[in-house]
Design a protein around this motif. Structure first.
Motif, PDB file in Angstrom:
ATOM      1  N   GLY A  31      37.475  21.999  26.681  1.00 21.81           N
ATOM      2  CA  GLY A  31      37.002  21.545  25.376  1.00 21.81           C
ATOM      3  C   GLY A  31      35.547  21.158  25.390  1.00 21.81           C
ATOM      4  O   GLY A  31      35.019  20.697  24.404  1.00 21.81           O
ATOM      5  N   SER A  37      36.006  25.542  25.115  1.00 18.38           N
ATOM      6  CA  SER A  37      37.214  25.558  24.299  1.00 18.38           C
ATOM      7  C   SER A  37      38.041  26.812  24.560  1.00 18.38           C
ATOM      8  O   SER A  37      39.116  26.971  24.005  1.00 18.38           O
ATOM      9  CB  SER A  37      36.860  25.447  22.818  1.00 18.38           C
ATOM     10  N   GLN A  75      40.962  16.989  25.241  1.00 23.14           N
ATOM     11  CA  GLN A  75      41.257  18.210  24.492  1.00 23.14           C
ATOM     12  C   GLN A  75      42.734  18.243  24.104  1.00 23.14           C
ATOM     13  O   GLN A  75      43.079  18.639  22.993  1.00 23.14           O
ATOM     14  CB  GLN A  75      40.888  19.438  25.333  1.00 23.14           C
TER      15      GLN A  75
END
Length: 123
Positions: A31, A37, A75
């Motif tokens: 993340g 990501s 995340q």
């Protein structure tokens, strides 16, 4: 069995190819910046898992050892209500992930967990 993470047939094919070259592999999704990501594929044991990382389970792929999937704790807080599917698409992702030289990149497709899936995963 309810799972947090799965993969597409195309991603499974790519994993078999990568394992034939690099040996057992793992995924981590941080993340952070620099494609953080995106799920990053590393040779198993070459990425240090931290105390706050969360195991999402292991992917079962015919012909290779199970592939563990990890996500950073922060995340995971954003994604804990979703089912994730690892897929592969044309294009270059991060240079850190094993698939980068192949001209493709892994990515995450997501959907919200159903109430039943959420209950089963949070027992």
């Amino acid at each position: 069995m309810t799972r947090r993470v799965d993969l597409t047939p195309a991603a499974a094919d790519l994993l078999r190819q990568l394992v034939s070259v690099h040996g057992p592999v793992m995924f981590h999704q941080s993340g952070g910046c620099c494609d953080g990501s995106a799920p990053m594929c590393y040779p198993a044991g070459e990425f240090r898992i931290g105390a706050s990382d969360v195991s999402l389970g292991s992917l079962e792929v015919d012909g290779i050892a199970d592939v563990p999937v990890w996500m950073s704790g922060p995340q995971f807080e954003y994604w804990k209500h979703t089912h994730l599917t690892i897929d592969v698409v044309p294009g270059r992702g991060s240079g850190f992930s094993l698939e980068a030289p192949e001209g493709v990149r892994f990515l995450i497709r997501s959907r919200l967990l159903t109430d039943e899936e959420s209950a089963a995963l949070n027992r």
